[in-house]
Design an enzyme around this catalytic site. Structure first.
Site, PDB file in Angstrom:
ATOM      1  N   LYS A 277      -2.503   5.374 -10.371  1.00  0.00           N
ATOM      2  CA  LYS A 277      -1.265   6.149 -10.300  1.00  0.00           C
ATOM      3  C   LYS A 277      -0.928   6.708 -11.675  1.00  0.00           C
ATOM      4  O   LYS A 277      -1.329   6.141 -12.688  1.00  0.00           O
ATOM      5  CB  LYS A 277      -0.112   5.229  -9.868  1.00  0.00           C
ATOM      6  CG  LYS A 277      -0.129   4.850  -8.415  1.00  0.00           C
ATOM      7  CD  LYS A 277       1.103   4.025  -8.058  1.00  0.00           C
ATOM      8  CE  LYS A 277       1.115   3.638  -6.592  1.00  0.00           C
ATOM      9  NZ  LYS A 277       1.240   4.769  -5.667  1.00  0.00           N
ATOM     10  N   ARG A 351      -2.085   0.004   3.985  1.00  0.00           N
ATOM     11  CA  ARG A 351      -2.659   0.001   5.341  1.00  0.00           C
ATOM     12  C   ARG A 351      -3.909  -0.863   5.416  1.00  0.00           C
ATOM     13  O   ARG A 351      -4.232  -1.412   6.463  1.00  0.00           O
ATOM     14  CB  ARG A 351      -2.916   1.458   5.777  1.00  0.00           C
ATOM     15  CG  ARG A 351      -3.851   2.200   4.881  1.00  0.00           C
ATOM     16  CD  ARG A 351      -3.750   3.710   5.067  1.00  0.00           C
ATOM     17  NE  ARG A 351      -2.648   4.303   4.299  1.00  0.00           N
ATOM     18  CZ  ARG A 351      -2.374   5.595   4.281  1.00  0.00           C
ATOM     19  NH1 ARG A 351      -3.095   6.444   4.991  1.00  0.00           N
ATOM     20  NH2 ARG A 351      -1.366   6.062   3.569  1.00  0.00           N
TER      21      ARG A 351
HETATM   22  N1  BES Z   1       3.106   1.732  -2.464  1.00  0.00           N
HETATM   23  C1  BES Z   1       2.734   3.087  -2.299  1.00  0.00           C
HETATM   24  C2  BES Z   1       3.787   3.898  -1.576  1.00  0.00           C
HETATM   25  C3  BES Z   1       4.994   4.291  -2.376  1.00  0.00           C
HETATM   26  C4  BES Z   1       4.939   5.353  -3.250  1.00  0.00           C
HETATM   27  C5  BES Z   1       6.187   3.654  -2.194  1.00  0.00           C
HETATM   28  C6  BES Z   1       6.053   5.743  -3.947  1.00  0.00           C
HETATM   29  C7  BES Z   1       7.306   4.051  -2.880  1.00  0.00           C
HETATM   30  C8  BES Z   1       7.246   5.085  -3.758  1.00  0.00           C
HETATM   31  C9  BES Z   1       1.446   3.186  -1.476  1.00  0.00           C
HETATM   32  O1  BES Z   1       0.554   2.151  -1.635  1.00  0.00           O
HETATM   33  C10 BES Z   1       0.780   4.425  -1.914  1.00  0.00           C
HETATM   34  O2  BES Z   1       0.372   4.494  -3.034  1.00  0.00           O
HETATM   35  N2  BES Z   1       0.653   5.393  -1.020  1.00  0.00           N
HETATM   36  C11 BES Z   1       0.048   6.643  -1.332  1.00  0.00           C
HETATM   37  C12 BES Z   1      -0.795   7.041  -0.164  1.00  0.00           C
HETATM   38  C13 BES Z   1      -1.653   8.230  -0.422  1.00  0.00           C
HETATM   39  C14 BES Z   1      -2.709   7.899  -1.435  1.00  0.00           C
HETATM   40  C15 BES Z   1      -2.259   8.664   0.882  1.00  0.00           C
HETATM   41  C16 BES Z   1       1.164   7.651  -1.573  1.00  0.00           C
HETATM   42  O3  BES Z   1       2.158   7.605  -0.864  1.00  0.00           O
HETATM   43  O4  BES Z   1       1.034   8.427  -2.517  1.00  0.00           O
HETATM   44 MN    MN Z   2      -0.754   2.510  -3.288  1.00  0.00          MN
END
Ligand code: BES
Ligand code: MN
Ligand code: ZN
Length: 496
Positions: A277, A351
């Site tokens: 990230k 997931r």
């Molecule tokens: N934990 C995150 C989701 C999230 C992001 C929660 C920002 C709260 C704020 C999750 O594991 C994630 O990183 N999801 C990705 C999925 C994507 C790579 C398809 C996302 O939402 O960017």
């Molecule tokens: Mn994630």
């Protein structure tokens, strides 16, 4: 904070502060009229002079009002009488509590529960009063060397005109159990990743089990290996912290009654893994275990209530970290269900742990399964920080959860889970891929989960936008404990 309900007259109530409402046209609410009468019309004079407009959100603190037993009187603006509905009532409670928390008051008496609110009964008003008052007294200072100023307000009395019936008393004790559950959820959510690890969550579950006579079981990585949870294990590969699969069983119902299973995402830190990230606000990914925390908070709440229902918590927990051993984009893993998954983005890890937990859940022969997860940023884009995203393979279950959210004012919004979205998960190399592209990101995430939840009634709550607040008020919200607890209260009332 301690709560009680009492039939009482505001002018005679001996306490730090009595709180009464004034409508926007200057009309005093019934309890305000009683105070006004005792105080030789001091309140109506003040309103006539224009010092209290009655506008929503305004407050006026008065000291030493004559012939009033309380040390202070807090007037709160209620806005227009004709518009006084759920949101207005809640806003009034929030401004009341923030005004009270600024004083040295140790105890206060609120005369708000008799105010007519469209479509809501006294039990609802009591529940909201308790939840909002408890919220106002919450501090996250466990890790400060000098704790923040402890809130002085210890006791809240909810004054009413009639004798409180058993429904009102039940609402009070249930709301206070929910508030305690929310506190646990917030405390866990606010803890940093170096303290709140998967092992820490497992210990919390064991402690809860001991305190409340639940049964806790913790599976280690070798156990998960034997079960074939390769999807879950693929997420923890880059971490030094061992993954845990935690279960907690509450047996308040008849032996043969099928349980409700709550599955909570317990990623104690989500760096994104190799699909790292960006750095800004990455600290907030310590909140990626808020699904797990809300499940623990809910278990504590229902155990405190002694609900006559069987409920099981299943918490898959690990970290998502980059490392030489970490999963790489393109890796293909076999889930416990036998379905193979192409990991195109290691940041779509929620997931990957939930799918194996959902397969595992079948062994409890569940009546209903609800998973709770900070699953997608896309859900925050769709619904902001107001509503939780709700997905389900059963419309009746969806309705029940929506209603529980509406009643507890911890609201969810029903999102589609149509077949048409499923093709976005097609992979050239495996049974599915773990991402579905930018379009409808929260829906394709739910579609992914649905493939592992075919054998039972299931709903998924995406709490990415509602589990915590960012910015100056950064912190865990304790949501969706009120929604879940309310759903289970309703289930217990209608259980066979
Ligand atoms: N934990 C995150 C989701 C999230 C992001 C929660 C920002 C709260 C704020 C999750 O594991 C994630 O990183 N999801 C990705 C999925 C994507 C790579 C398809 C996302 O939402 O960017
Ligand atoms: Mn994630
Ligand atoms: Zn995550």
């Amino acid at each position: 904070m301690e709560f009680s309900i009492k039939q009482s007259s505001p002018e005679k109530q001996r306490c730090g502060c009595v709180v009464v409402g004034v409508y926007e046209n200057g009309k005093l609410s019934a309890p305000a009229q009683l105070l006004d009468k005792s105080a030789a019309h001091q309140l109506s004079d003040l309103v006539a002079r224009g010092d209290m407009s009655g506008k929503a959100g305004t407050t006026l603190m008065l000291h030493h009002v004559s012939s009033i037993a309380a040390e202070r009187v807090l007037l709160v603006g209620l806005g227009k009488a004709g518009e006084f509905a759920s949101k207005q009532f809640i806003d009034v409670l929030r401004s009341t509590m923030s005004a009270l928390q600024k004083t040295a008051c140790k105890d206060a008496s609120l005369y708000l529960a008799d105010l007519p609110v469209k479509g809501r009964d006294v039990a609802w008003k009591i529940m909201q009063s308790v939840l909002i008052a408890a919220e106002s007294g919450y501090r996250s200072d466990q890790l400060k060397s000098k704790p923040a100023d402890a809130p002085k307000l210890r006791k809240i009395l909810l004054g009413c005109n009639g004798k409180p019936d058993s429904k009102a008393q039940t609402a009070l004790s249930q709301a206070s159990a929910i508030a305690h559950g929310m506190k646990l959820t917030k405390d866990l959510g606010n803890l940093p990743g170096n303290i709140c690890t998967p092992a820490y969550l497992a210990d919390q579950a064991k402690t809860l089990a001991k305190q409340r006579k639940l049964k806790a079981t913790v599976l280690e990585e070798k156990d998960m290996q034997k079960l074939g949870m390769h999807s879950l294990l693929s997420v923890t590969r880059g971490s030094r912290q061992p993954a845990k699969l935690i279960t907690l069983e509450y047996s308040g119902g008849a032996k043969k009654q099928k349980p409700v299973v709550l599955v909570g995402k317990g990623i104690t830190f989500d760096s994104g893994g190799i699909s790292l990230k960006p750095g800004a606000e990455m600290d907030e990914m310590k909140y990626d275990m808020c699904g797990a925390a809300s499940v623990l908070g809910t278990m504590q709440a229902i155990a405190e209530m002694g609900l006559k229902l069987n409920v099981v918590a299943v918490i898959p927990s690990c970290e998502n970290m980059p490392d030489g051993a970490a999963s790489k984009p393109g890796d293909i893993v076999k889930s416990m269900s036998g379905q193979s998954i192409e990991i195109l983005n290691t940041d779509a890890e929620g997931r990957l742990i939930l799918c194996d937990a959902l397969t595992y859940t079948a062994r409890f022969a569940p009546d209903t399964v609800v998973d709770i997860a900070t699953l997608t940023g896309a859900c925050v884009i769709a619904l902001g920080h107001v509503a939780t995203g709700l997905f389900s393979n059963d419309d009746k279950l969806a309705r029940e959860l929506l209603d529980a959210g509406d009643y507890s004012y911890d609201r969810a919004w029903h999102m589609p889970l149509w077949e048409d979205y499923q093709q976005q998960l097609d992979s050239n190399f495996a049974d599915m891929q773990n991402i579905g592209g930018r379009a409808a990101g929260s829906i394709t995430a739910a579609c992914f989960l649905s493939r592992f939840a075919k054998d039972y009634r299931w709903a998924h709550l995406d709490i990415a936008g509602t589990a915590w607040k960012s910015g100056k008020e950064k912190g865990s919200t304790g949501r969706p404990v009120p929604l879940l607890a309310q759903y289970l209260i309703h289930r217990a009332q209608t259980a066979k």
